[in-house]
Design a protein around this motif. Structure first.
Motif, mmCIF file in Angstrom:
data_model
loop_
_atom_site.group_PDB
_atom_site.id
_atom_site.type_symbol
_atom_site.label_atom_id
_atom_site.label_comp_id
_atom_site.label_asym_id
_atom_site.label_seq_id
_atom_site.Cartn_x
_atom_site.Cartn_y
_atom_site.Cartn_z
ATOM 1 N N MET A 71 40.184 34.331 30.453
ATOM 2 C CA MET A 71 40.717 33.991 29.119
ATOM 3 C C MET A 71 41.850 32.971 29.209
ATOM 4 N N GLY A 72 42.267 32.635 30.428
ATOM 5 C CA GLY A 72 43.349 31.668 30.586
ATOM 6 C C GLY A 72 44.668 32.284 31.021
ATOM 7 N N ALA A 73 44.677 33.605 31.244
ATOM 8 C CA ALA A 73 45.921 34.272 31.654
ATOM 9 C C ALA A 73 46.287 33.866 33.073
ATOM 10 N N ARG A 74 47.606 33.976 33.363
ATOM 11 C CA ARG A 74 48.080 33.706 34.731
ATOM 12 C C ARG A 74 48.763 34.969 35.240
ATOM 13 N N ILE A 75 48.038 35.679 36.103
ATOM 14 C CA ILE A 75 48.563 36.954 36.607
ATOM 15 C C ILE A 75 48.499 36.950 38.128
ATOM 16 N N GLU A 76 49.646 37.216 38.752
ATOM 17 C CA GLU A 76 49.691 37.281 40.222
ATOM 18 C C GLU A 76 49.747 38.743 40.659
ATOM 19 N N ALA A 77 48.977 39.049 41.711
ATOM 20 C CA ALA A 77 48.940 40.415 42.249
ATOM 21 C C ALA A 77 49.006 40.333 43.766
ATOM 22 N N THR A 78 48.948 41.476 44.448
ATOM 23 C CA THR A 78 48.865 41.456 45.917
ATOM 24 C C THR A 78 47.477 40.908 46.301
ATOM 25 N N PRO A 79 47.286 40.535 47.567
ATOM 26 C CA PRO A 79 45.966 40.024 47.963
ATOM 27 C C PRO A 79 44.840 41.024 47.695
ATOM 28 N N GLU A 80 45.157 42.310 47.655
ATOM 29 C CA GLU A 80 44.126 43.334 47.374
ATOM 30 C C GLU A 80 43.927 43.547 45.875
ATOM 31 N N GLY A 81 44.636 42.759 45.052
ATOM 32 C CA GLY A 81 44.480 42.919 43.603
ATOM 33 C C GLY A 81 45.231 44.125 43.061
ATOM 34 N N LYS B 84 38.666 47.533 28.475
ATOM 35 C CA LYS B 84 38.309 47.111 27.105
ATOM 36 C C LYS B 84 39.565 46.881 26.263
ATOM 37 N N SER B 85 40.491 47.829 26.332
ATOM 38 C CA SER B 85 41.698 47.742 25.499
ATOM 39 C C SER B 85 42.580 46.581 25.921
ATOM 40 N N SER B 86 42.676 46.354 27.227
ATOM 41 C CA SER B 86 43.492 45.258 27.741
ATOM 42 C C SER B 86 42.991 43.922 27.182
ATOM 43 N N LEU B 87 41.663 43.755 27.186
ATOM 44 C CA LEU B 87 41.096 42.490 26.695
ATOM 45 C C LEU B 87 41.274 42.359 25.181
ATOM 46 N N LEU B 88 41.133 43.463 24.458
ATOM 47 C CA LEU B 88 41.319 43.385 23.007
ATOM 48 C C LEU B 88 42.773 43.038 22.676
ATOM 49 N N LEU B 89 43.716 43.588 23.437
ATOM 50 C CA LEU B 89 45.128 43.275 23.173
ATOM 51 C C LEU B 89 45.418 41.812 23.499
ATOM 52 N N ALA B 90 44.833 41.296 24.585
ATOM 53 C CA ALA B 90 44.974 39.864 24.873
ATOM 54 C C ALA B 90 44.319 39.058 23.763
ATOM 55 N N GLY B 91 43.196 39.571 23.236
ATOM 56 C CA GLY B 91 42.453 38.885 22.179
ATOM 57 C C GLY B 91 43.273 38.667 20.912
ATOM 58 N N LEU B 92 44.290 39.527 20.691
ATOM 59 C CA LEU B 92 45.163 39.332 19.523
ATOM 60 C C LEU B 92 45.853 37.977 19.599
ATOM 61 N N GLY C 151 42.302 44.353 39.739
ATOM 62 C CA GLY C 151 41.390 43.209 39.626
ATOM 63 C C GLY C 151 40.495 43.332 38.402
ATOM 64 N N ARG C 152 40.174 44.568 38.033
ATOM 65 C CA ARG C 152 39.281 44.786 36.889
ATOM 66 C C ARG C 152 39.861 44.263 35.578
ATOM 67 N N VAL C 153 41.205 44.199 35.464
ATOM 68 C CA VAL C 153 41.767 43.525 34.279
ATOM 69 C C VAL C 153 42.138 42.074 34.591
ATOM 70 N N ILE C 154 42.599 41.823 35.818
ATOM 71 C CA ILE C 154 43.056 40.460 36.143
ATOM 72 C C ILE C 154 41.896 39.459 36.032
ATOM 73 N N ASP C 155 40.710 39.834 36.518
ATOM 74 C CA ASP C 155 39.592 38.875 36.518
ATOM 75 C C ASP C 155 39.217 38.417 35.109
ATOM 76 N N PRO C 156 38.897 39.341 34.191
ATOM 77 C CA PRO C 156 38.553 38.850 32.843
ATOM 78 C C PRO C 156 39.724 38.196 32.115
ATOM 79 N N LEU C 157 40.950 38.704 32.334
ATOM 80 C CA LEU C 157 42.095 38.068 31.661
ATOM 81 C C LEU C 157 42.263 36.642 32.161
ATOM 82 N N THR C 158 42.018 36.427 33.460
ATOM 83 C CA THR C 158 42.104 35.076 34.020
ATOM 84 C C THR C 158 41.051 34.170 33.367
#
Ligand code: S3P
Length: 453
Positions: free
Chosen positions: A141-151, A178-186, A132-139
């Protein structure tokens, strides 16, 4: 967890000293990033010192599955033919990232910006870890990521209509987020900024710079703009300070030790283990400090010393986050109490490293009080000895290696079970450790069964 992952044990004879010289394998964090950025760059990148461990090999396999050609690795050399930021192809199967949290979290960001869908899976340990710690901020940013109900994983990353940059304050100090968001930021429109509550490893920022991608840092805030390009560049990877940590502790606690660890990465965001051990009285000399591929390195000469307990400064926690299993062994052998606090993150690593270390230390006769965010350890003192016995490695590489070195100060043999995942970060650990004096033998379950039968 596969059956084979449970089947490797370490058997350790008590006592001994660590002497000589050793280069531990390449840095795991930097190896992941080298493959990722080389794959997205234009041109061929030569990587030297690549960690041939299961985690970084999982990252490499993921890029090969997305059409990236790479030669090697052989003796740490890897040549990656970059496909450019828009050149990855849809993988035909789920990308299996094994035990590697870094692969899953960084790839989530990178894949969020692709025009194809992908699925990320991992082993039992990785499937329990919070995403969830990456899914929430990536979402955001407009990302579409599906995970289990527990994230948790499996994760399904779907193509986004568009990613837009955000200005995000990290709720926990995490280089992976931090790195996940910077890579999405590219891949995002506009600027992506991440503010950290405390400094965390900055290898992504440094390496983006090396590949010619502008990254701006102001204090604890780092920003980049989407739409640039990465240009291939040779990468040399230092020895992993997180792997060196076991030997820094081992040589400190074992009388008669004098060991030099060469070409160790000394990035200021990673040297908490050296700072903490020195505060505890360790004798660590930093020799020949120099630069290697944009990262500071040095040779570390460590000699046995009488350690004393300390209250570990909380600002050192993110700088030593992977080294606490080893540091707990140092604390167990020190004079007086050591208190760690502000380290709740340890509970969501490859295992619950607070509970698992507390259980193992208790089995060796050490008095410990595990806490929600750390641990109190009553050291046996500079002249004391640990007991022997059997300790569970819980399929966590760093737990297994920490208890392996504890035998240097034990009165009786120690058996550490469930050690196969040492391969994720430190291939050939037992052989290299034996070469400098650890009395270690690897045993597979089948061998033990034959002996009994
Ligand atoms: C890593 C960051 C840290 C660390 C992990 C590697 C990285 O994780 O524990 O072993 O390479 O970015 P967190 O970001 O979860 O603290």
């Amino acid at each position: 967890m596969t059956a084979s992952a449970h089947s490797l044990s370490f058997e350790l004879a008590p006592g001994g000293a660590l002497r000589g010289e050793l280069r531990v394998p390449g840095d795991k964090s930097i190896s992941h990033r080298a493959v990722m950025l080389a794959a997205l760059a234009e041109g061929e990148t030569e990587i030297e010192g690549f960690l041939e461990g299961a985690d970084s090999l999982a990252t490499l396999a993921a890029f090969r599955a997305m059409g990236v050609e790479a030669e090697g690795p052989a003796a740490g050399r890897l040549r990656v033919s970059g496909v450019g930021l828009q050149g990855l192809r849809e993988p035909q199967q789920a990308l299996d990232l094994g035990n590697s949290g870094t692969s899953m979290r960084l790839l989530s960001g990178l894949l969020a910006g692709q025009r194809f869908a992908s699925t990320l899976i991992g082993d039992a340990s990785l499937s329990r870890r919070p995403m969830g710690r990456v899914i929430d901020p990536l979402t955001q940013m407009g990302a579409r990521i599906e995970a289990t109900p527990e994230g948790r994983s499996p994760l399904r990353v779907l193509p986004a209509e568009a990613l837009v940059g955000i200005d995000y304050a990290l709720p926990v100090a995490s280089a992976q987020v931090k790195s996940s968001l910077l890579l999405a930021g590219l891949y995002a429109q506009g600027e992506t900024c991440v503010t950290e509550p405390a400094p965390t490893r900055d290898h992504t920022e440094r390496m983006l710079g090396a590949f010619g991608y502008p990254v701006r840092r102001q204090g604890n805030r780092v920003c980049l703009s989407g739409g640039g390009r990465l240009v291939a560049t040779p990468i040399r990877i230092p020895a992993d300070i997180s792997s060196a940590a076991f030997f820094l502790v081992g040589a400190s606690i074992a009388p008669g030790s004098d060991l030099t660890l060469t070409e160790v990465g000394m990035n200021p965001t990673r040297i908490g283990v050296v700072n903490i051990l020195r505060q505890m009285g360790a004798d660590i000399a930093i020799e020949r400090p120099r630069e290697l591929g944009g990262e500071p390195v040095a040779d570390l000469r460590v000699r046995a010393a009488a350690l004393h307990g300390i209250a570990i400064p909380e600002d050192q926690v993110p700088l030593a986050i992977d080294e606490f299993p080893a540091l707990f062994i140092a604390a167990a052998c020190a004079d007086g109490e050591t208190l760690l606090s502000g380290a709740a993150e340890l509970r969501v690593k490859e295992s619950d490293r607070i509970q698992v270390m507390a259980d193992g230390l208790s089995a060796l006769g050490v008095e410990v009080e595990p806490r929600a965010d750390g641990m109190l350890i009553r050291g046996i003192g500079a002249a004391g000895l640990l007991g022997g016995g059997r300790v569970a490695g819980h399929g966590d590489h760093r737990i297994a290696m920490a208890f392996a070195i504890s035998a240097l100060r034990a009165t009786a043999p120690i058996q550490v079970d469930d050690c196969a995942n040492v391969e994720t970060s430190f291939p050939r650990f037992a052989g290299l450790a034996a070469g400098v004096g650890l009395q270690i033998t690897e045993r597979r379950a089948e061998e033990r069964a034959e002996e009994r039968g």
